[in-house]
Design a protein around this motif. Structure first.
Motif, mmCIF file in Angstrom:
data_model
loop_
_atom_site.group_PDB
_atom_site.id
_atom_site.type_symbol
_atom_site.label_atom_id
_atom_site.label_comp_id
_atom_site.label_asym_id
_atom_site.label_seq_id
_atom_site.Cartn_x
_atom_site.Cartn_y
_atom_site.Cartn_z
ATOM 1 N N GLU A 135 0.844 -1.200 0.000
ATOM 2 C CA GLU A 135 0.000 0.000 0.000
ATOM 3 C C GLU A 135 0.874 1.244 0.000
ATOM 4 O O GLU A 135 0.588 2.218 -0.705
ATOM 5 N N THR A 154 -2.162 -1.444 10.300
ATOM 6 C CA THR A 154 -2.828 -2.696 10.638
ATOM 7 C C THR A 154 -2.573 -3.742 9.562
ATOM 8 O O THR A 154 -2.776 -3.481 8.365
ATOM 9 N N ALA A 156 -3.706 -6.714 7.702
ATOM 10 C CA ALA A 156 -4.965 -7.402 7.441
ATOM 11 C C ALA A 156 -5.067 -7.729 5.960
ATOM 12 O O ALA A 156 -4.629 -6.949 5.104
ATOM 13 N N GLY A 157 -5.630 -8.887 5.665
ATOM 14 C CA GLY A 157 -5.828 -9.275 4.277
ATOM 15 C C GLY A 157 -4.545 -9.484 3.510
ATOM 16 O O GLY A 157 -4.503 -9.235 2.307
ATOM 17 N N GLY A 158 -3.498 -9.870 4.208
ATOM 18 C CA GLY A 158 -2.229 -10.118 3.545
ATOM 19 C C GLY A 158 -1.427 -8.876 3.242
ATOM 20 O O GLY A 158 -0.428 -8.936 2.523
ATOM 21 N N THR A 161 -2.392 -1.941 6.193
ATOM 22 C CA THR A 161 -3.310 -0.842 5.945
ATOM 23 C C THR A 161 -2.980 0.300 6.889
ATOM 24 O O THR A 161 -2.849 0.087 8.098
#
Length: 205
Positions: A135, A154, A156-158, A161
């Motif tokens: 990201e 955080t 999350a989802g591989g 974020t």
């Protein structure tokens, strides 16, 4: 050297040169990171110099205050006796030193660091985050934590974020730091001037 040709379209096979291009981009990014580290180190050294200058000035001021009027200049102004102690001049010199260091830090090194970080963010946004699925890249993540109020990260989802509210920039934080330092020195300067002049009015035992 000729490019390898795609069997179906007869066009150059761009994938064949991708590893070399990725390697060049990584090298440019590494150089950008090294440049960021260099200017950050210069900024830290300038702040250390400023704090060391203030600490030395405070020590000299306290030592001179212990000598009383031996280290004071007494003169008359509008019929009033004015005492200008050496400690006040030392603190005044410290204020001028901090102003000089802050102009060098904020006006030169920090601006160069911002440019190096912006260049690194551009590389990450164009080539690295789309390719590797991040990201934010490293420079982008550092800028996020530096400019965001109560930043979060955080997993999350591989992937990671990032969140938080827009906060104060690093440049404004630096200005606030030097501002507090100068105000503290000005208060100390005023206190020294008031105390030394009040002491001169007190009758000697």
């Amino acid at each position: 050297m000729t490019d390898e040709m795609d069997g179906e379209s007869g066009e150059p096979n761009k994938a064949a040169s991708s590893p070399k291009m990725d390697e060049e981009i990584i090298k440019i990014w590494e150089r950008a990171v090294q440049t960021q580290m260099h200017f950050n180190e210069m900024s830290v050294r300038s702040r250390q110099l400023g704090l060391a200058f203030v600490a030395a000035a405070l020590g000299l001021a306290l030592a001179s205050l212990g000598q009383g009027k031996d280290f004071a200049l007494v003169f008359s102004l509008c019929g009033n006796q004015i005492v200008l102690h050496a400690a006040a001049l030392i603190i005044l010199g410290a204020i001028m030193g901090v102003l000089a260091v802050s102009s060098l830090d904020i006006g030169v090194y920090h601006q160069m660091l911002r440019g190096a970080v912006a260049f690194g963010e551009d590389i990450e946004a164009r080539f690295m985050t789309p390719t590797y699925g991040f990201e934010l890249g490293m420079a982008q993540a550092i800028s996020h934590f530096s400019r965001t109020k109560k930043p979060t990260a955080t997993l999350a989802g591989g992937g990671m974020t990032y969140g938080g509210k827009t906060g104060m920039s690093a440049g404004k934080k630096l200005k606030r730091f030097y501002g507090f330092l100068i105000v503290a020195l000005l208060v100390m300067l005023l206190a020294i001037c008031v105390v030394t002049n009040l002491m001169s009015l007190s009758p000697m035992p």
